[in-house]
Design a protein around this motif. Structure first.
Motif, PDB file in Angstrom:
ATOM      1  N   PRO A 151      53.706  60.198  25.708  1.00 22.14           N
ATOM      2  CA  PRO A 151      52.835  59.619  25.749  1.00 22.14           C
ATOM      3  C   PRO A 151      52.364  58.408  26.101  1.00 22.14           C
ATOM      4  O   PRO A 151      51.292  57.626  25.955  1.00 22.14           O
ATOM      5  CB  PRO A 151      52.426  59.895  24.616  1.00 22.14           C
ATOM      6  N   TYR A 152      53.353  57.317  26.339  1.00 20.85           N
ATOM      7  CA  TYR A 152      53.489  56.073  26.715  1.00 20.85           C
ATOM      8  C   TYR A 152      53.706  55.443  28.147  1.00 20.85           C
ATOM      9  O   TYR A 152      54.387  56.308  28.871  1.00 20.85           O
ATOM     10  CB  TYR A 152      54.246  55.005  25.594  1.00 20.85           C
ATOM     11  N   VAL A 153      53.125  54.787  28.511  1.00 19.07           N
ATOM     12  CA  VAL A 153      52.917  53.891  30.123  1.00 19.07           C
ATOM     13  C   VAL A 153      54.068  53.046  29.667  1.00 19.07           C
ATOM     14  O   VAL A 153      53.737  52.439  28.709  1.00 19.07           O
ATOM     15  CB  VAL A 153      51.835  54.090  30.623  1.00 19.07           C
ATOM     16  N   GLN A 154      55.085  52.766  30.913  1.00 19.94           N
ATOM     17  CA  GLN A 154      56.229  51.929  30.266  1.00 19.94           C
ATOM     18  C   GLN A 154      55.791  51.072  31.758  1.00 19.94           C
ATOM     19  O   GLN A 154      55.314  51.052  32.806  1.00 19.94           O
ATOM     20  CB  GLN A 154      57.648  52.414  31.155  1.00 19.94           C
ATOM     21  N   LEU A 155      55.076  48.864  31.533  1.00 19.85           N
ATOM     22  CA  LEU A 155      54.833  48.176  32.088  1.00 19.85           C
ATOM     23  C   LEU A 155      56.250  47.555  32.169  1.00 19.85           C
ATOM     24  O   LEU A 155      56.932  46.993  31.024  1.00 19.85           O
ATOM     25  CB  LEU A 155      54.051  47.688  32.074  1.00 19.85           C
ATOM     26  N   ARG A 156      55.993  46.218  32.802  1.00 23.46           N
ATOM     27  CA  ARG A 156      56.604  45.717  33.280  1.00 23.46           C
ATOM     28  C   ARG A 156      55.976  44.315  33.338  1.00 23.46           C
ATOM     29  O   ARG A 156      55.382  44.471  34.102  1.00 23.46           O
ATOM     30  CB  ARG A 156      57.968  45.519  34.005  1.00 23.46           C
ATOM     31  N   PRO A 157      56.396  42.820  32.924  1.00 25.56           N
ATOM     32  CA  PRO A 157      56.041  41.998  33.507  1.00 25.56           C
ATOM     33  C   PRO A 157      55.718  41.500  34.761  1.00 25.56           C
ATOM     34  O   PRO A 157      56.702  41.803  35.650  1.00 25.56           O
ATOM     35  CB  PRO A 157      56.089  40.797  32.735  1.00 25.56           C
ATOM     36  N   LEU A 158      55.579  40.901  35.511  1.00 22.68           N
ATOM     37  CA  LEU A 158      54.928  40.613  37.158  1.00 22.68           C
ATOM     38  C   LEU A 158      56.133  39.653  37.531  1.00 22.68           C
ATOM     39  O   LEU A 158      56.001  40.239  38.559  1.00 22.68           O
ATOM     40  CB  LEU A 158      53.066  40.336  37.752  1.00 22.68           C
TER      41      LEU A 158
END
Length: 146
Positions: A28-35
């Protein structure tokens, strides 16, 4: 966010107040990475909001400025960044030299005395970019390493 974000979108996680790039989806999660690169984090899709180009640029510049304060313009979890001590954090011991690592194997014990990494070697005229760390073996002293 009303629409499901797509991989590559730049979004803001309202739960953490961080801006990141969508790298994928896990359950159920979206994986994000710092810019500027770094460790991914999981965010709930309903807590993501799209960013304007100005907001995304501002977050990227803030990330780059933060890294440059420590003399290196690399991702925070990279090998180079870990070699530089940040204020208020304990510095990790550098890894052992190649000679000392090999000397741990049977038949190569004599290589331990061949270690020559007695000090950190930095890139000339740089802002602290570490090329070769000193040997991290506790048994070494300056006189032990030649």
């Amino acid at each position: 966010m009303t629409d499901t974000p797509q991989v590559g979108d730049i979004v803001k996680d309202t739960a953490t107040n961080r801006v990141g790039k969508v790298m994928g989806f896990m359950g159920p999660y979206v994986q994000l990475r710092p810019l500027g690169g770094g460790t991914e984090w999981d965010a709930r899709p309903e807590r993501l909001v799209p960013t304007s180009p100005a907001e995304a640029l501002s977050a990227g510049v803030a990330e780059a400025n933060s890294r440059s304060r420590y003399g290196v313009s690399v991702a925070a979890d990279s090998v180079l960044a870990k070699a530089i001590k940040k204020p208020g954090t304990a510095k990790e011991a550098p890894p052992p030299s190649a000679e000392c690592t090999l000397a741990e194997r049977p038949g190569y014990e004599d290589l331990h005395s061949e270690c020559r990494q007695t000090q950190d070697v930095f890139l000339p005229r740089s802002a602290g970019i570490l090329l070769t760390p000193r040997c991290g073996r506790d048994c070494h002293t300056i006189t032990d390493c030649r």
